[in-house]
Motif scaffolding. Structure first.
Motif, short mmCIF file in Angstrom:
data_model
loop_
_atom_site.label_atom_id
_atom_site.label_comp_id
_atom_site.label_asym_id
_atom_site.label_seq_id
_atom_site.Cartn_x
_atom_site.Cartn_y
_atom_site.Cartn_z
N GLY A 1 -10.01 4.00 -8.25
CA GLY A 1 -10.83 2.82 -8.04
C GLY A 1 -10.24 1.91 -6.97
O GLY A 1 -9.04 1.94 -6.67
N LYS A 2 -11.10 1.10 -6.35
CA LYS A 2 -10.66 0.24 -5.25
C LYS A 2 -9.67 -0.82 -5.72
O LYS A 2 -8.69 -1.12 -5.05
N LYS A 3 -9.94 -1.43 -6.89
CA LYS A 3 -9.05 -2.49 -7.37
C LYS A 3 -7.66 -1.93 -7.67
O LYS A 3 -6.64 -2.53 -7.34
N ARG A 4 -7.63 -0.76 -8.32
CA ARG A 4 -6.33 -0.17 -8.65
C ARG A 4 -5.60 0.27 -7.39
O ARG A 4 -4.38 0.13 -7.28
N GLN A 5 -6.35 0.79 -6.40
CA GLN A 5 -5.72 1.14 -5.13
C GLN A 5 -5.12 -0.11 -4.48
O GLN A 5 -4.01 -0.08 -3.92
N ALA A 6 -5.84 -1.23 -4.55
CA ALA A 6 -5.32 -2.48 -3.98
C ALA A 6 -4.06 -2.94 -4.71
O ALA A 6 -3.10 -3.40 -4.08
N ASP A 7 -4.04 -2.80 -6.05
CA ASP A 7 -2.84 -3.18 -6.82
C ASP A 7 -1.65 -2.31 -6.44
O ASP A 7 -0.53 -2.81 -6.26
N ILE A 8 -1.90 -1.01 -6.30
CA ILE A 8 -0.81 -0.10 -5.93
C ILE A 8 -0.29 -0.43 -4.53
O ILE A 8 0.93 -0.51 -4.31
N SER A 9 -1.19 -0.65 -3.59
CA SER A 9 -0.77 -0.98 -2.22
C SER A 9 0.02 -2.29 -2.19
O SER A 9 1.03 -2.40 -1.50
N GLU A 10 -0.44 -3.29 -2.95
CA GLU A 10 0.25 -4.59 -2.96
C GLU A 10 1.66 -4.47 -3.54
O GLU A 10 2.61 -5.04 -3.01
N ARG A 11 1.80 -3.72 -4.65
CA ARG A 11 3.13 -3.57 -5.26
C ARG A 11 4.07 -2.79 -4.35
O ARG A 11 5.25 -3.13 -4.23
#
Length: 600
Positions: free
Chosen positions: A231-241
């Protein structure tokens, strides 16, 4: 306050009730041993994926190293180096060079393009890539300012025209013999190139998501189980971390994020990061029943703890509340409102200390009022005492006028010099004066000494700074010239010379006094110069006999108190006389402060 039942103290009471509560909690917790099992299972799963992520990261590093070696071989290839020269390649060599890049030691090359420094393009025979295509693609921006490093970047294929996202490997190609403009080499890699990295994870990818993220946080490649979606939100969380973690190596080890646990490994050379994301579903397999048991146990514990806490807090906080109320309502004027506690605990001591505090505050206020009265008296006396210097100046002016009427030139000079000396010495109470005033002060002193000791000496002043805007601690030169007259000229009757020099060097102010009289003794010079290394408290002991060196100790002590350890005073004795030098550190902040004090 009603006297409570005697106990052993508030701390023992607290420990007693806490021990009972903890005993109950431990008894109930023994039924929830599954929590330990849960932690062990979860840690094992996380450790397994951390190891898998590290293996993928090492594979990524090895793959980048292979690509770097492959591009280095291309740079060193004879025809590549020849293409960078002014003459360039013959047509046959150009055709051969276009085919050469298809056989470099790197697998999964989907397409390639080499541009020499003359705009010639070398690519596959079916590729219709021009020099304009290379410049319009913007791929040169990814190579940056590095001289000749291999670069990996994930970008849209605007070079070969597919317009699809892909991994590209680029590098500047520079001549090894001549300082020419570099060429550029680009390899487009197919999907199998990155799949080879995550392929080392084996069967573990059936449970967790693995992938590769570039330096901009873009997802270059991912392998996700069928029943799971990033999902896009989880991809964004992974990229941010990943972006907010370390620079290289294992940057995340079992990091909890919404939905699961994340591990990541970044290759410093390529900038890419491989990650594994283990969903909570995998972590929680087999432990859900244990959580149900633990939830029931801790609900009971929380309920019991809440009831007991409310009960005991009422018992223990009532006297504390009484103390708080007394302190909050204290208005600073009523000192009769004391506290009487009889709890047989430490709270009684607190109440007694509060009562003593009220008494101390009352006495302190009375002392402050008395000190204020004394301060007003002192200020009045100070204003009265300020009349005395003005009376002295007016008296000297009157004597000067009488001497002028009687044409007593020598008396006039001496009174005028003494008046100037006194005015500058007092300096309206300021410690800091301008160099101009300090020199004027020492001149007045020397004129008085010349009148007293006719023909004994002459003096000369050389000032190489802006005397009106350069500041100095007052009365540092007068003791030096006094020593020159008193000790330097004690063996002569005429012909003495005193030279005063002021200059700046490397941001420091120097004041120097030279006399041609009897040179200072060597042991005295050594003592004086040695004082610069002594702490302030020890300097006064350098000259036990105050008749010798007292003025020098006074000067250096005042300098150190005003300017710190950067100030120094040293002497030098030679056959033709003695030179004493004062060094004062200068700075914009110090000078601004001192100028402000002078203006005040």
């Amino acid at each position: 306050m009603k006297r409570n039942e005697k106990v052993s103290g508030i701390q023992k009471k607290y420990l007693k009730y806490t021990a009972a509560l903890l005993g109950l909690a431990l008894l109930l917790s023994s039924l929830g041993a599954g929590l330990y099992i849960k932690n062990r299972l979860t840690r094992a799963v996380i450790a397994k994926y951390e190891f898998m992520t590290e293996r993928m990261g090492i594979s990524l590093e090895n793959l980048f190293r292979q690509s770097d070696e492959a591009t280095a071989e291309c740079v060193l290839y004879d025809d590549v180096q020849q293409s960078l020269r002014s003459k360039g390649l013959e047509e046959v060599s150009r055709i051969g060079l276009s085919k050469y890049f298809a056989y470099v030691g790197l697998e999964h090359i989907a397409d390639y393009c080499y541009v020499d420094n003359k705009g010639n393009v070398y690519s596959k025979s079916y590729s219709d890539v021009t020099f304009e295509d290379v410049t319009d693609s913007g791929f040169q921006d990814y190579l940056g300012e590095d001289y000749a490093r291999t670069k990996w970047f994930w970008a849209k294929d605007t070079l070969f025209g597919t317009e699809q996202e892909a991994l590209f490997i680029g590098r500047y190609v520079r001549s090894m013999e001549y300082a020419h403009e570099p060429g550029m080499l680009f390899f487009k890699m197919d999907d199998a190139f990155l799949e080879g990295i995550t392929g080392t994870s084996g069967e573990l990818t059936s449970e967790a998501a693995v992938g590769i993220i570039d330096t901009k946080g873009q997802l270059c490649f991912s392998s996700v189980p069928e029943e799971f979606s990033l999902g896009k939100k989880r991809q964004a969380d992974i990229s941010e971390r990943i972006a907010g973690s370390g620079s290289a190596g294992m940057i995340l080890e079992g990091e909890h994020i919404p939905g699961g646990v994340l591990s990541a490994y970044r290759d410093e050379a390529s900038g890419l990061a491989v990650f594994s994301f283990v969903p909570d579903k995998v972590l929680n397999q087999g432990i859900f029943p244990v959580f149900l048991v633990l939830a029931g146990i801790y609900l009971v514990v929380l309920a019991a703890a809440a009831v007991l806490s409310i009960y005991f807090s009422r018992r223990f906080t009532k006297p504390i509340q009484e103390i708080r109320t007394a302190m909050a309502e204290f208005d600073g004027s009523n000192f009769d409102r004391t506290i009487e506690l009889h709890t047989n605990t430490e709270l009684d001591e607190i109440g007694h200390s509060y009562n003593e505090l009220l008494g101390n505050i009352q006495r302190l206020l009375e002392e402050i009022k008395e000190q204020e009265r004394e301060l007003r008296t002192s200020e009045l006396n100070m204003l009265i005492s300020q009349i005395n210097p003005h009376f002295l100046y007016n008296t000297l002016d009157t004597i000067y006028m009488l001497a002028r009427i009687n044409k007593e030139e020598t008396t006039m000079r001496m009174i005028q010099a003494l008046s100037r000396y006194l005015r500058l010495s007092l300096s309206k109470g300021n410690d800091i004066v301008t160099v101009e005033d300090e020199l004027e002060n020492v001149k007045s002193y020397l004129e008085i000494q010349q009148i007293r000791n006719r023909d004994l000496f002459s003096y000369k002043v050389e000032c190489q700074v802006d005397a009106a805007h350069t500041t100095v601690l007052k009365l540092v030169l007068q003791p030096l010239v006094e020593n020159a007259v008193k000790y330097g000229f004690q063996d002569i009757f005429e012909g003495g010379q005193i030279r005063i020099t002021v200059w700046k060097e490397e941001g420091e102010l120097y004041l120097e006094v030279y006399n041609n009289g009897t040179p200072m003794e060597a042991d005295m010079v050594q003592k004086i110069n040695g004082m610069n290394k002594l702490p302030l408290g020890e300097m006064k002991n350098s000259f036990p006999d105050k008749r010798h060196g007292y003025g020098v100790v006074n000067i250096l002590t005042r300098l150190r108190l005003k300017y710190g350890d950067g100030a120094a005073f040293y002497c030098k004795a030679q056959a033709d006389g003695t030179t004493c030098t004062i060094k004062i550190p200068q700075g914009d902040g110090q000078e601004a402060y001192e100028q402000e004090q002078i203006q005040i």
